[in-house]
Design a protein around this motif. Sequence first.
Motif, PDB file in Angstrom:
ATOM      1  N   ARG A 106       0.799  -1.225   0.000  1.00  0.00           N
ATOM      2  CA  ARG A 106       0.000   0.000   0.000  1.00  0.00           C
ATOM      3  C   ARG A 106       0.837   1.284   0.000  1.00  0.00           C
ATOM      4  N   VAL A 107       2.149   1.182   0.063  1.00  0.00           N
ATOM      5  CA  VAL A 107       2.951   2.398  -0.010  1.00  0.00           C
ATOM      6  C   VAL A 107       2.771   3.034  -1.380  1.00  0.00           C
ATOM      7  N   ASN A 108       3.025   4.333  -1.448  1.00  0.00           N
ATOM      8  CA  ASN A 108       2.863   4.984  -2.754  1.00  0.00           C
ATOM      9  C   ASN A 108       4.087   4.741  -3.639  1.00  0.00           C
ATOM     10  N   HIS A 109       4.161   5.421  -4.731  1.00  0.00           N
ATOM     11  CA  HIS A 109       5.177   5.161  -5.752  1.00  0.00           C
ATOM     12  C   HIS A 109       6.598   5.413  -5.267  1.00  0.00           C
ATOM     13  N   VAL A 110       6.767   6.169  -4.178  1.00  0.00           N
ATOM     14  CA  VAL A 110       8.109   6.400  -3.639  1.00  0.00           C
ATOM     15  C   VAL A 110       8.265   5.830  -2.227  1.00  0.00           C
ATOM     16  N   GLY A 111       7.336   4.963  -1.803  1.00  0.00           N
ATOM     17  CA  GLY A 111       7.493   4.264  -0.528  1.00  0.00           C
ATOM     18  C   GLY A 111       6.933   4.973   0.676  1.00  0.00           C
ATOM     19  N   LEU A 112       6.029   5.948   0.494  1.00  0.00           N
ATOM     20  CA  LEU A 112       5.491   6.716   1.616  1.00  0.00           C
ATOM     21  C   LEU A 112       4.085   6.249   1.990  1.00  0.00           C
ATOM     22  N   LEU A 113       3.734   6.496   3.267  1.00  0.00           N
ATOM     23  CA  LEU A 113       2.430   6.122   3.796  1.00  0.00           C
ATOM     24  C   LEU A 113       1.745   7.331   4.414  1.00  0.00           C
ATOM     25  N   ALA A 114       0.441   7.374   4.279  1.00  0.00           N
ATOM     26  CA  ALA A 114      -0.362   8.406   4.933  1.00  0.00           C
ATOM     27  C   ALA A 114      -0.856   7.890   6.279  1.00  0.00           C
ATOM     28  N   GLU A 115      -1.638   8.712   6.955  1.00  0.00           N
ATOM     29  CA  GLU A 115      -2.223   8.325   8.240  1.00  0.00           C
ATOM     30  C   GLU A 115      -3.298   7.263   8.059  1.00  0.00           C
ATOM     31  N   GLN A 116      -4.127   7.415   7.028  1.00  0.00           N
ATOM     32  CA  GLN A 116      -5.272   6.540   6.836  1.00  0.00           C
ATOM     33  C   GLN A 116      -5.411   6.156   5.373  1.00  0.00           C
ATOM     34  N   VAL A 117      -6.246   5.127   5.149  1.00  0.00           N
ATOM     35  CA  VAL A 117      -6.540   4.639   3.804  1.00  0.00           C
ATOM     36  C   VAL A 117      -8.054   4.475   3.679  1.00  0.00           C
ATOM     37  N   GLU A 118      -8.615   4.931   2.554  1.00  0.00           N
ATOM     38  CA  GLU A 118     -10.028   4.692   2.280  1.00  0.00           C
ATOM     39  C   GLU A 118     -10.160   3.252   1.771  1.00  0.00           C
ATOM     40  N   PRO A 119     -10.827   2.369   2.511  1.00  0.00           N
ATOM     41  CA  PRO A 119     -10.770   0.940   2.205  1.00  0.00           C
ATOM     42  C   PRO A 119     -11.296   0.546   0.829  1.00  0.00           C
ATOM     43  N   THR A 120     -12.331   1.193   0.342  1.00  0.00           N
ATOM     44  CA  THR A 120     -12.923   0.756  -0.920  1.00  0.00           C
ATOM     45  C   THR A 120     -12.105   1.154  -2.138  1.00  0.00           C
ATOM     46  N   THR A 121     -11.304   2.210  -2.031  1.00  0.00           N
ATOM     47  CA  THR A 121     -10.530   2.702  -3.177  1.00  0.00           C
ATOM     48  C   THR A 121      -9.022   2.612  -2.985  1.00  0.00           C
ATOM     49  N   GLY A 122      -8.573   2.472  -1.729  1.00  0.00           N
ATOM     50  CA  GLY A 122      -7.147   2.508  -1.442  1.00  0.00           C
ATOM     51  C   GLY A 122      -6.578   3.910  -1.407  1.00  0.00           C
ATOM     52  N   GLU A 123      -7.438   4.929  -1.519  1.00  0.00           N
ATOM     53  CA  GLU A 123      -6.990   6.318  -1.526  1.00  0.00           C
ATOM     54  C   GLU A 123      -6.378   6.693  -0.188  1.00  0.00           C
ATOM     55  N   PHE A 124      -5.275   7.447  -0.221  1.00  0.00           N
ATOM     56  CA  PHE A 124      -4.659   7.958   1.001  1.00  0.00           C
ATOM     57  C   PHE A 124      -5.531   9.063   1.594  1.00  0.00           C
ATOM     58  N   LEU A 125      -5.622   9.048   2.926  1.00  0.00           N
ATOM     59  CA  LEU A 125      -6.352  10.070   3.671  1.00  0.00           C
ATOM     60  C   LEU A 125      -5.513  10.534   4.854  1.00  0.00           C
ATOM     61  N   GLY A 126      -5.839  11.706   5.371  1.00  0.00           N
ATOM     62  CA  GLY A 126      -5.139  12.224   6.535  1.00  0.00           C
ATOM     63  C   GLY A 126      -3.794  12.818   6.180  1.00  0.00           C
ATOM     64  N   ASN A 127      -3.120  13.317   7.197  1.00  0.00           N
ATOM     65  CA  ASN A 127      -1.858  14.009   6.959  1.00  0.00           C
ATOM     66  C   ASN A 127      -0.790  13.051   6.446  1.00  0.00           C
ATOM     67  N   PHE A 128       0.155  13.640   5.692  1.00  0.00           N
ATOM     68  CA  PHE A 128       1.043  12.824   4.858  1.00  0.00           C
ATOM     69  C   PHE A 128       2.401  13.496   4.689  1.00  0.00           C
ATOM     70  N   PRO A 129       3.469  12.685   4.718  1.00  0.00           N
ATOM     71  CA  PRO A 129       3.491  11.312   5.219  1.00  0.00           C
ATOM     72  C   PRO A 129       3.382  11.295   6.735  1.00  0.00           C
ATOM     73  N   GLN A 130       2.865  10.192   7.266  1.00  0.00           N
ATOM     74  CA  GLN A 130       2.581  10.084   8.688  1.00  0.00           C
ATOM     75  C   GLN A 130       3.707   9.322   9.374  1.00  0.00           C
ATOM     76  N   ALA A 131       4.364   9.973  10.331  1.00  0.00           N
ATOM     77  CA  ALA A 131       5.479   9.326  11.031  1.00  0.00           C
ATOM     78  C   ALA A 131       5.036   8.028  11.696  1.00  0.00           C
ATOM     79  N   PHE A 132       3.871   8.039  12.340  1.00  0.00           N
ATOM     80  CA  PHE A 132       3.381   6.862  13.044  1.00  0.00           C
ATOM     81  C   PHE A 132       3.243   5.657  12.106  1.00  0.00           C
ATOM     82  N   SER A 133       2.777   5.873  10.888  1.00  0.00           N
ATOM     83  CA  SER A 133       2.618   4.768   9.947  1.00  0.00           C
ATOM     84  C   SER A 133       3.969   4.144   9.618  1.00  0.00           C
ATOM     85  N   HIS A 134       4.982   4.985   9.446  1.00  0.00           N
ATOM     86  CA  HIS A 134       6.311   4.463   9.131  1.00  0.00           C
ATOM     87  C   HIS A 134       6.971   3.810  10.343  1.00  0.00           C
TER      88      HIS A 134
END
Length: 611
Positions: A562-590
């Motif tokens: 689920r990481v994006n094209h450069v390996g980053l993660l957001a705070e949340q993910v919209e389950p039906t689409t996989g869209e990133f949500l919340g602040n980005f990139p999120q330290a806690f996710s990493h």
Amino acid sequence: MTTTHPTPTTMQTDDVRQDLADRYPPIADHALVGDGETAALVGLDARIAWACLPRFDSPAVFASLLDADRGGRWDLPVRDLRSSRQHYLPGSAVLVTELTTGTGTLRVTDALLLDGALRPRTSSATGALGRLLEVTHGTVDVRTVLRGRDGAAVEGSPVPLPDGGERALHLSSSRDTGRGHVLRAGDRWALTLSWTGEPLDLDPDALAEALQRTDTAWRDWSAGVRFDGPHADLVLRSAITLKLCDHHASGAVVAAPTSSLPEAVGGERNWDYRFTWVRDAAYTVYALRRIGMVEESDAFLDWVLDAATREDARPDVLYTLDGTFPQDEIEDEDFEGYRGSGPVRWGNGASGQLQHDVYGEILDCAYQHVRHGGTLTDARWAHLEHLGRLAERHHLTPDQGIWEIRDAGRPFTYSVAMCQVAFDRLARLAELSGRADRAAHWRTLADDVREDLLERAWSEEDGCFTEHLDQPGTLDASLLALPLRRVVDAADPRMVATVDAVARKLSPGGGLLYRYLHADSPDGLEGNEGAFVLCSFWWVDNLVQSGRVQEARELFESLAARVNHVGLLAEQVEPTTGEFLGNFPQAFSHIGLISSAVLLARTEGTRSPTS
């Protein structure tokens, strides 16, 4: 308990949603560059869509992610754009964006420039963003357009920063910025935006050298990251991302470098994360140390302990980079919000909340500090015992909890558990530091509270631990953190049953977890939110620690995908689409990704230095 799950917001019509989607690129279509003072988001179209200058917590100079028209941005529009791709240089935070047109390809190399090793910037150093444009084949028609907070194109420099001070933006260019240029293969264009110290005016050769020095500094630093387990490339990228969120001068780590990116498109759950949460500290320090980032771990520990034990009062939930109380939360009426998701907020109202887990977070940091060779002065011990007494007095008092609800306080299991952690760590600290006379009191209290907690949080009716004491029918994902904080063993049948209950009730599928269900656990806010990425990594950790390793590996693989094209993660993910949500990139996710990878590495015979 209901098992229904949140659905995407219906507050906007289909036409409005499509128009907003056309004006706002996906959150995932961005990469991060930074220098330890601040950071910027660069889109796949090479747009600088976010930057707060000169620091993470300064007013935003570029904020087109929060208002496409008035937010301010730096564009490099090319004629007849067909496709784009983006990557970091290996082991580095230097970013390359390639724009392919109908006639050629333009390579844009971006970085916040470093002069030497990654270290706090001196007062004489210049904060600067360097952009080197080079056509690799064919011809490309390209312009540079810098727009201010009013949406108007900025002509010339200097341009005052929006913080009201004397500092200004200075744009230097090796070509005329008042018009476009047709560049041919081998042609280069140097652009440098500076904002502190002396303005930089670099020609293409000088900028190329500055970018090379910056790349070398990042590669020298990342060579110290030690990990050879699963997805080592993503662990290294997570480490670099955390370093990009690290304020080098203070040691603080911002939760994310952005504000008000929504937890649901069109909703009101939009928060400013450009601060340092005490609860993030213990998780962050533990993860960083396990992959060799000892200097960052120690600096963050020192920052947290200095900020949280500064005076004999209740510690704050979050702090500014300077360790002070944040500004009041305000709503910005000038910005429409990402895809119409208002309000845009500056400051964070959670700073004034009651969150009793803070005592355990601080004491756990202190314990890690001493366990790894740090000293514990009498003055600091007195402060820590003061925190323990506050936890003893308030551990059964309702609070807003780890999820910072904006509603009446409740007796959250996690909050009580973290007070138990405070008592346990005080006992351990007393034993480690030769204060045996105090160890007995805190050990007895820790054991008594733990026994009471596990009894009152367990529900025979539900067959699992519950979100609140003495309240069957409540469940949240923070329960997955109990084994990670040594409150209960992950292999305890009650904990195994709780993990399965969380997966059954809170997962929309795809290896994702909601923090809680708003219908069952009201938080004082309207609408819903996405799945919380960190909670899924906690799920992995529980599976590993309870011996369900194959399940853990499969779940970790799904999250790594689920990481994006450069390996980053957001705070949340919209389950039906996989869209990133919340602040980005999120330290806690990493942090979650690193911790889960380290645990899995143990099961595979590979390891990090301190795993």
